[in-house]
Design an enzyme around this catalytic site. Structure first.
Site, PDB file in Angstrom:
ATOM      1  N   LYS A  22       0.664  -1.454   0.034  1.00 48.04           N
ATOM      2  CA  LYS A  22       0.260   0.368  -0.266  1.00 48.04           C
ATOM      3  C   LYS A  22       1.132   1.680  -0.240  1.00 48.04           C
ATOM      4  O   LYS A  22       2.144   1.443   0.416  1.00 48.04           O
ATOM      5  CB  LYS A  22      -0.694   0.002   1.008  1.00 48.04           C
ATOM      6  N   TYR A  30     -12.161  -2.193  -3.620  1.00 48.65           N
ATOM      7  CA  TYR A  30     -12.409  -2.053  -2.151  1.00 48.65           C
ATOM      8  C   TYR A  30     -13.816  -2.603  -2.144  1.00 48.65           C
ATOM      9  O   TYR A  30     -14.620  -2.080  -1.343  1.00 48.65           O
ATOM     10  CB  TYR A  30     -12.103  -0.469  -1.398  1.00 48.65           C
ATOM     11  N   PHE A  47     -15.183   3.957   7.131  1.00 51.44           N
ATOM     12  CA  PHE A  47     -13.958   4.163   6.533  1.00 51.44           C
ATOM     13  C   PHE A  47     -13.525   4.176   5.155  1.00 51.44           C
ATOM     14  O   PHE A  47     -12.568   4.059   4.241  1.00 51.44           O
ATOM     15  CB  PHE A  47     -12.889   3.361   7.270  1.00 51.44           C
ATOM     16  N   ARG A  52      -1.460 -14.058   4.942  1.00 48.37           N
ATOM     17  CA  ARG A  52      -2.822 -13.467   5.983  1.00 48.37           C
ATOM     18  C   ARG A  52      -1.781 -13.536   7.300  1.00 48.37           C
ATOM     19  O   ARG A  52      -1.731 -11.962   7.815  1.00 48.37           O
ATOM     20  CB  ARG A  52      -4.210 -13.994   5.770  1.00 48.37           C
ATOM     21  N   THR A  92      -5.235  -6.768  11.141  1.00 50.83           N
ATOM     22  CA  THR A  92      -5.444  -5.456  10.138  1.00 50.83           C
ATOM     23  C   THR A  92      -5.024  -3.805  10.873  1.00 50.83           C
ATOM     24  O   THR A  92      -4.160  -3.082  10.878  1.00 50.83           O
ATOM     25  CB  THR A  92      -7.313  -5.099  10.128  1.00 50.83           C
ATOM     26  N   ARG A 150       2.871  -6.227   9.448  1.00 45.86           N
ATOM     27  CA  ARG A 150       2.110  -5.125   9.421  1.00 45.86           C
ATOM     28  C   ARG A 150       2.491  -4.930  11.041  1.00 45.86           C
ATOM     29  O   ARG A 150       2.208  -3.478  12.034  1.00 45.86           O
ATOM     30  CB  ARG A 150       0.134  -5.055  10.141  1.00 45.86           C
ATOM     31  N   ASN A 174      -1.610   0.485   6.772  1.00 48.93           N
ATOM     32  CA  ASN A 174      -1.288  -1.331   7.016  1.00 48.93           C
ATOM     33  C   ASN A 174      -0.582  -1.751   6.326  1.00 48.93           C
ATOM     34  O   ASN A 174      -0.288  -2.833   6.346  1.00 48.93           O
ATOM     35  CB  ASN A 174      -2.330  -1.914   7.776  1.00 48.93           C
ATOM     36  N   HIS A 187      -2.382  -5.176   1.436  1.00 51.11           N
ATOM     37  CA  HIS A 187      -3.360  -6.021   1.407  1.00 51.11           C
ATOM     38  C   HIS A 187      -3.112  -7.643   0.987  1.00 51.11           C
ATOM     39  O   HIS A 187      -2.421  -7.791  -0.026  1.00 51.11           O
ATOM     40  CB  HIS A 187      -4.392  -5.647   0.701  1.00 51.11           C
ATOM     41  N   GLU A 190      -9.720 -11.288  -7.370  1.00 50.54           N
ATOM     42  CA  GLU A 190      -8.538  -9.868  -7.493  1.00 50.54           C
ATOM     43  C   GLU A 190      -7.657  -9.862  -8.088  1.00 50.54           C
ATOM     44  O   GLU A 190      -6.806  -9.212  -8.471  1.00 50.54           O
ATOM     45  CB  GLU A 190      -8.238  -9.951  -5.975  1.00 50.54           C
TER      46      GLU A 190
END
Ligand code: ATP
Ligand code: MG
Length: 140
Positions: A11, A51, A59, A87, A93, A104, A114, A117, A128
Site C-alpha cells: 500500500k 474495495y 471508513f 494473511r 488488520t 503489519r 497498514n 492487502h 482480485e
C-alpha cells in the site's frame, strides 16, 4: 496442502517509506513466490471497485483516498496454502493487534495505513488476481 495463488498489494504508506524490498523479503522467507508484479497508481474508480465490499463502511471514503495517495505494488503470490500463509505473514488488520514479526506489526502506521492487502479466500483471490493481471503476465 494445495498450491494456491493470492493477490497482494503493497500500500501507499509502504511505497512512500521505500519498504517494498523488506516486505517482499517477508513473503519470500515464508515460502511465497512472486509470480507477477506491477507498480502502479490506482485511479479513484479502481480503488472504489477493488474495495467495493466495504462501500457501506464508515471508513470507505478515507480508505479510497489513502489507496490513491501514492503508488502501490500489486503482486500475485504463489505457494502451499498461499492465501492463509500470506494473511499470517501480514498480521492483524490493526497493527496494535498484530503478532510479532508480521509485516503489519513491524511496518504499519495505523489500522488504515497498514502497509499490505491480501486476498481473504479462494474466490476473492481469483477475482482480485483477474482485476489486475492477464494470464500472460503471471509466470510461475
Ligand atoms: P485488506 O483487505 O486490506 O487485506 P483486511 O482484510 O485485514 O485488509 P478489511 O476488513 O478487509 O481488512 O479492511 C480493508 C482495509 O480497510 C484494511 O486493510 C484497512 O486499510 C482499512 N480499514 C479496515 N478497518 C478500518 C477502520 N476501522 N478504520 C480505518 N480503516 C480501516
Ligand atoms: Mg480484506
Amino acid at each position: 496442502m494445495a498450491v494456491e495463488r493470492t493477490l497482494s498489494i503493497i500500500k501507499p504508506d509502504a511505497t512512500r517509506r521505500n519498504l517494498t524490498g523488506k516486505i517482499i523479503a517477508k513473503f519470500e522467507d515464508a515460502g511465497l513466490r512472486v509470480i507477477a508484479s506491477r507498480r502502479m497508481r490506482l485511479s479513484q474508480a479502481d480503488a472504489e471497485a477493488f474495495y467495493g465490499v466495504h462501500r457501506e463502511r464508515p471508513f470507505f471514503a478515507d480508505l479510497v483516498k489513502f489507496m490513491i495517495s501514492g503508488p502501490v505494488v500489486v503482486q500475485v503470490l504463489e505457494g502451499e496454502g498461499a492465501i492463509a500463509k500470506n494473511r499470517e505473514v501480514m498480521g492483524a488488520t490493526n497493527p496494535a493487534n498484530a503478532a510479532p514479526g508480521t509485516i503489519r506489526k513491524e511496518f504499519a502506521e495505523s489500522i488504515e495505513a497498514n502497509s499490505v492487502h491480501g486476498s481473504d479466500a479462494p474466490e476473492t483471490a481469483a477475482n482480485e488476481i483477474k482485476f489486475f493481471f492477464r494470464d500472460l503476465d503471471i509466470v510461475s
